[in-house]
Design an enzyme around this catalytic site. Structure first.
Site, short mmCIF file in Angstrom:
data_model
loop_
_atom_site.label_atom_id
_atom_site.label_comp_id
_atom_site.label_asym_id
_atom_site.label_seq_id
_atom_site.Cartn_x
_atom_site.Cartn_y
_atom_site.Cartn_z
CG HIS A 118 23.48 -25.92 -1.68
ND1 HIS A 118 22.34 -25.52 -1.35
CD2 HIS A 118 23.13 -27.10 -2.30
CE1 HIS A 118 21.29 -26.32 -1.49
NE2 HIS A 118 22.00 -27.45 -2.04
NE ARG A 122 18.08 -25.93 -3.30
CZ ARG A 122 18.42 -27.15 -3.42
NH1 ARG A 122 18.85 -27.43 -4.44
NH2 ARG A 122 18.50 -27.87 -2.35
CD GLU A 152 15.38 -22.71 -11.57
OE1 GLU A 152 14.64 -22.24 -10.68
OE2 GLU A 152 16.37 -21.59 -11.50
CE1 TYR A 176 17.64 -15.19 -14.42
CE2 TYR A 176 19.18 -13.62 -13.13
CZ TYR A 176 18.48 -14.01 -14.47
OH TYR A 176 18.85 -13.43 -15.52
#
Length: 360
Positions: free
Chosen positions: A158, A220, A245, A255
């Site tokens: 990430h 994320r 998404e 979000y």
């Protein structure tokens, strides 16, 4: 420099291969099989044997692509010849997990300045971070010239990493939560955010939070950035368990991660424009043309098209493996595989740069 043959994948049931007269029978048969397996569409292979390419840039008919281990490959779009270009930085590129040399875009004045902007992972004092820097090209070497922003939290997963210059001339960057979900809701952290900055690294005076690079939060692992002709701003993002998404990004909005995902709702949080439900896409780079978002998918091993008008999703290109980025120019789409990233199944010639027509 390596000279590579260019060839066409005629992705229809009747297959015609050209330019392969020097290849042995086994190689030809394998390419023929690969071609048949891919979704029905003409696909030209411009370059092969790339090493986890992350970002596509095209200047005239020359391509510049960051390679996650920490260098750039230049490809002549006419001949397919490749040139490896080294990258020299003040803080060593950390190629570990999902980190490395990620986003890479040519400066708007590249023709004269020979500069580019890059996003890369690094280690300092035992911790992992990401930084955004300016590089200058000379004698096939990109050398760091100045820092735009550093200290963006990073990790083995990430890291975000997409960078784009918006219609307003500002630089936008995606920053993942670095594997720590709580970062996404912390406005003081740069992780789990979409960031906005001037090209010199200063904070724009009209950012939604005073003296902050944060443009939106509650993300994320956002991986794609694009604007439509009306100036609407979109991002692709990885969900936790599927529920990947596409978001319409607005300044200062939250979000939702990790509080909500999918169809869930929460006060003062924005639900996605679209999510993939129980199917995993792992979306990365995106591009928009004629009210359609073209999405490169890693786990989904495809390029999908999300229609902004009727909110439908249709396949565009698949069965070539993990797809990392897309670039649209005129009536052509360019894309790259990431089958050598440790999560894919490499095929002969991976990774590849493809050119596809937008219309049959």
């Amino acid at each position: 420099m390596f000279i590579l043959k260019r060839f066409i994948f005629p992705l229809i049931s009747v297959l015609f291969l050209s330019g392969c007269f020097n290849e042995d029978k086994n190689t030809s048969e394998k390419r023929e099989k690969d071609a048949v397996d891919v979704l029905a569409r003409q696909a030209e292979v411009i370059a092969t044997d790339l090493e986890i390419p992350w970002n596509i840039n095209k200047q005239d008919n020359t391509f510049y692509m960051s390679q996650r281990p920490g260098y750039v490959i230049k490809v002549d779009g006419n001949s397919g010849s490749k040139t490896v270009q080294n990258v020299e930085v003040t803080k060593k590129v950390l190629h570990s997990g999902e980190g490395g040399l990620l986003g890479f875009i040519l400066a708007p004045d590249f023709d004269t300045s020979q500069e580019a902007i890059a996003y890369h992972t690094y280690r300092q004092d035992g911790a992992v971070y990401n930084r955004i820097i300016v590089l200058k090209l000379q004698d096939n070497t990109w050398t760091e010239r100045r820092t735009i922003l550093e200290g963006i939290p990073g990790g083995s997963i990430h890291n975000g990493g997409r960078i784009k210059i918006g219609y307003d001339g500002k630089l936008f960057a995606t920053a993942g939560d670095a594997g720590n979900p709580e970062n996404a809701q912390n406005i003081q952290s740069l992780a789990g955010k979409i960031l906005r900055m001037e090209l010199d690294g200063t904070v724009p005076s009209d950012n939604p939070f005073t003296n902050s690079y944060v443009y939106s939060y509650g993300h994320r692992n956002p991986q794609g950035l694009a604007w439509d002709d009306a100036g609407n701003f979109y991002s692709s993002e990885h969900g936790l368990q599927a529920h990947d998404e596409i978001n319409l990004i607005e300044p200062g909005k939250n979000y939702g991660w990790p509080v909500m995902e999918g169809d869930e709702q929460a006060p003062d949080m924005v639900s996605p424009l679209f999510h993939s439900g129980n199917v995993t896409w792992a979306p990365s780079g995106i591009a928009i043309k004629e009210n359609k978002i073209y999405v490169a998918n890693l786990r989904g091993e495809s390029i999908l098209v999300f229609n902004l008008t009727d909110k439908t999703v249709n396949p565009f290109f698949e069965n070539a493996g993990r797809m990392r980025d897309v670039l649209i120019e005129d009536d052509a789409l360019y894309t790259i595989t990431n089958n050598r990233d440790g999560r894919g199944t490499p095929r002969e010639g991976d990774d590849k740069l493809f050119k596809l027509p937008l219309e049959e």
